[in-house]
Design an enzyme around this catalytic site. Structure first.
Site, PDB file in Angstrom:
ATOM      1  N   TYR A 110       0.849  -1.194   0.000  1.00  0.00           N
ATOM      2  CA  TYR A 110       0.000   0.000   0.000  1.00  0.00           C
ATOM      3  C   TYR A 110       0.886   1.246   0.000  1.00  0.00           C
ATOM      4  O   TYR A 110       1.735   1.405   0.868  1.00  0.00           O
ATOM      5  CB  TYR A 110      -0.880  -0.034   1.245  1.00  0.00           C
ATOM      6  CG  TYR A 110      -2.010   0.966   1.303  1.00  0.00           C
ATOM      7  CD1 TYR A 110      -2.192   1.947   0.344  1.00  0.00           C
ATOM      8  CD2 TYR A 110      -2.924   0.912   2.344  1.00  0.00           C
ATOM      9  CE1 TYR A 110      -3.239   2.844   0.410  1.00  0.00           C
ATOM     10  CE2 TYR A 110      -3.981   1.810   2.436  1.00  0.00           C
ATOM     11  CZ  TYR A 110      -4.131   2.782   1.477  1.00  0.00           C
ATOM     12  OH  TYR A 110      -5.160   3.678   1.555  1.00  0.00           O
ATOM     13  N   CYS A 111       0.695   2.125  -0.995  1.00  0.00           N
ATOM     14  CA  CYS A 111       1.416   3.395  -1.090  1.00  0.00           C
ATOM     15  C   CYS A 111       2.927   3.120  -1.090  1.00  0.00           C
ATOM     16  O   CYS A 111       3.412   2.390  -1.949  1.00  0.00           O
ATOM     17  CB  CYS A 111       0.993   4.310   0.051  1.00  0.00           C
ATOM     18  SG  CYS A 111       1.567   6.021  -0.103  1.00  0.00           S
ATOM     19  N   LEU A 112       3.680   3.684  -0.127  1.00  0.00           N
ATOM     20  CA  LEU A 112       5.113   3.420  -0.092  1.00  0.00           C
ATOM     21  C   LEU A 112       5.418   1.964   0.218  1.00  0.00           C
ATOM     22  O   LEU A 112       6.521   1.480  -0.066  1.00  0.00           O
ATOM     23  CB  LEU A 112       5.785   4.321   0.944  1.00  0.00           C
ATOM     24  CG  LEU A 112       5.985   5.782   0.513  1.00  0.00           C
ATOM     25  CD1 LEU A 112       6.448   6.619   1.691  1.00  0.00           C
ATOM     26  CD2 LEU A 112       6.984   5.884  -0.636  1.00  0.00           C
ATOM     27  N   PHE A 158      -1.228  -0.967  -4.235  1.00  0.00           N
ATOM     28  CA  PHE A 158      -2.322  -0.056  -3.907  1.00  0.00           C
ATOM     29  C   PHE A 158      -1.788   1.380  -3.925  1.00  0.00           C
ATOM     30  O   PHE A 158      -0.896   1.723  -3.164  1.00  0.00           O
ATOM     31  CB  PHE A 158      -2.883  -0.323  -2.500  1.00  0.00           C
ATOM     32  CG  PHE A 158      -3.336  -1.727  -2.228  1.00  0.00           C
ATOM     33  CD1 PHE A 158      -3.744  -2.572  -3.240  1.00  0.00           C
ATOM     34  CD2 PHE A 158      -3.376  -2.205  -0.919  1.00  0.00           C
ATOM     35  CE1 PHE A 158      -4.169  -3.863  -2.966  1.00  0.00           C
ATOM     36  CE2 PHE A 158      -3.800  -3.484  -0.634  1.00  0.00           C
ATOM     37  CZ  PHE A 158      -4.198  -4.320  -1.657  1.00  0.00           C
TER      38      PHE A 158
END
Length: 572
Positions: free
Chosen positions: A305-307, A334
């Site tokens: 997710y993200c980073l 994500f």
């Protein structure tokens, strides 16, 4: 002049941290001075661009005057702004006029900046962003004697709203890091492990950077390939395991997935030298090895997710660079940026001078304080995520809502000085991650174009932190079979979108053309959540029948603690 201000900001003596390790206002002076110099430079460059093309000046001014007429009509026609939605703003002509004049001024400034900026003016978006921050702060809704709703509430409560607001302001100020960090939800609204992050499981691995949670299966059989989730390293993991009704973890368990989750430690100064590559090696790579040891599977599925997705991509690229066996069968990303050339409004803070000043402070302290990052991200939607709570909590004295997503958002963690430097300097500022010899992990250069496993990218159309057009560019750097999905809503709600809610919808496309706009124009829209679509995609990558559910831990990797573990409980 601008250069001299920047030099003074960088060379200003650093203040020692207070005894409670909180930056004082004086230590923020170099940051504020640098921001001032950056904006002064942007104004100078815009004016210079304007006067260097005098033949265009008349056309631009004509355009500006035409816009003023349109904006005046818009304001006078009653176009609404959520900050002024209370009926008190329209009961008195004085407050209605104040609101209209303020909105007109804001729009005039925005139009004037558009007039100043020429085509390809790189400083204009940043100048508009910080001008908007100033204008939002000056809103009459933010001040007691120009906010009729607040004055009416004083009369209704005999001033109790001011007493309650002052108590909340004092508490928030005490828990802030130089800049006021407004707590959107009560600190005691939820308890991880009780109200949130309560899906049964156990910690089966721990080092000084992370814990690995293995969740208790909810089905007798599971997909043979286990699933590892890598959360953002700047947030706590339980955004993916909120309450039972909106827990992605629980939903995946109910679909028959064997789920593991990384939980990042809230770092202190002892981890100051821990860079992004250590999160890859000591975090994701270690987790993959532990999962293999517990399940006996030589490959896993992984989602970031993200980073966390950036970490996942670097892990897969690291395996490829070391010519290791493919331990990750498929990767899901994500709202993940791999190509940082389109950072969105976060880019307003990505200036070399500002990055340099903040890096010096982080190095002195050992980490980037999570409270400061929280204010920074809230400033991207300042009226709905910052000033809205300022007026509601302090001026109106209203109690905070018990909202799980906002509680998680306020429950920040720090980032090590070295890791923050890697993310901002190497990724955002220089975009090295997409360069074949731009970034090293474990002493070897990684190349994202060598990632040839199936990939699933999901982004959100209203995401203001990772613009979907930017995540799309990153998806095209990978060599494997890639599916791109565009959901609705924003960075959080677009991902935490359980199927039972039937919200937002999503778009898919069988092709991955060069341009994101072309992809969107030919994508097919579907109702509801994208979760079932992802589940079917994961199922399509399975190469065997379901197996008996894996036991939690084993002799080599015994249970160390019950979920949610220790690291998630630490606060800043």
């Amino acid at each position: 002049m601008t250069d001299s201000v920047l030099h003074a900001a960088r060379s200003r003596p650093q203040q020692e941290a207070d005894s409670d390790d909180t930056l004082s206002l004086s230590s923020l002076a170099p940051v504020l001075a640098t921001l001032y110099a950056i904006n002064l430079r942007d104004v100078n460059e815009a004016l210079l661009s304007l006067f260097q093309a005098p033949e265009q000046f008349a056309d631009r001014m004509q355009h500006w005057w035409e816009k003023q007429v349109a904006e005046t009509q818009d304001v006078l026609s009653g176009a609404e702004d959520a900050r002024f939605s209370a009926p008190e703003w329209n009961k008195d002509d004085m407050y209605g006029e104040l609101k209209a004049r303020y909105l007109y001024f804001c729009r005039s400034v925005d139009t004037l900046l558009d007039t100043l900026g020429g085509e390809g003016d790189e400083g204009l978006p940043r100048l508009k962003f910080f001008s908007r921050q100033l204008l939002s702060a000056l809103s009459p809704a933010n001040y007691l004697f120009t906010n009729p709703e607040a004055l009416a509430r004083i009369a209704d409560t005999d001033g109790e709203n001011l007493r309650d607001g002052l108590a909340r302001f004092t508490d928030d100020l005490r828990h802030s890091d130089g800049v006021l960090n407004i707590r959107q939800v009560s600190r005691n609204a939820f308890i991880p492990g009780v109200h949130l992050a309560a899906t049964p499981g156990a910690v089966v691995f721990r080092n000084d950077l992370c814990e690995l949670i293995q969740y208790t299966p909810l089905t007798e059989t599971v997909n043979k390939t286990p699933l590892l989730i890598v959360p953002p390293l700047i947030n706590k993991y339980y955004i993916l395991d909120l309450r039972e009704k909106n827990s992605m973890v629980r939903w995946l368990l109910e679909q028959g997935h064997a789920v593991f989750m990384l939980s990042w430690r809230n770092p202190d100064a002892s981890l100051r030298e821990t860079g992004f590559d250590r999160y890859v090696l000591d975090g994701v790579v270690n987790a993959v090895n532990v999962i293999e040891g517990i399940t006996g599977c030589g490959q896993i599925n992984a989602a970031g997710y993200c980073l966390g997705g950036t970490l996942l991509a670097c892990t897969v690229a690291y395996y490829a660079a070391r010519r290791m066996k493919k331990k990750i069968r498929s990767a899901t990303y994500f709202t993940t940026l791999l190509d940082f050339s389109t950072p969105g409004e976060v880019g307003a803070y990505i200036d070399p001078a500002l990055v340099s000043v903040i890096s010096e402070q982080n190095t002195r302290r050992g980490y980037m304080d999570g409270r400061m990052m929280n204010v920074t991200f809230n400033s991207l939607r300042e009226n709905s995520l910052y000033w809205n709570y300022y007026t509601s909590h302090y001026l109106l004295g209203k109690p905070a809502r018990d909202f799980d997503l906002l509680f998680w958002s306020s429950d920040s963690i720090n980032v090590t000085a070295a890791c923050w430097q890697d993310i901002v300097q190497e990724f955002y500022l220089h975009n090295r991650l997409i360069q074949p010899r731009g970034f090293k992990v474990g002493g070897v250069y990684i190349d994202l174009s060598r990632i040839d496993i199936p990939g699933y990218f999901v982004s959100a159309c209203d995401d203001h932190i990772a613009l979907w057009q930017g995540t799309y560019q990153g998806a095209r750097h990978l060599k494997g079979d890639t599916t791109f999905v565009l959901g609705g809503a924003g960075h959080v709600a677009g991902i935490i979108n359980p199927p039972a809610g039937m919200k937002y919808g999503y778009r898919v496309n069988d092709t991955l053309p060069d341009d994101a706009g072309t992809w969107l124009s030919t994508a097919k829209e579907h109702p509801g959540s994208w979760w079932p679509h992802w589940h079917q995609w994961l199922k399509s990558k399975e190469k065997g029948e379901p197996v008996a559910a894996y036991a939690v831990g084993n002799e080599t990797w015994p249970v160390l603690a019950e979920a949610p573990g220790d690291y998630v409980r630490a606060t800043v």
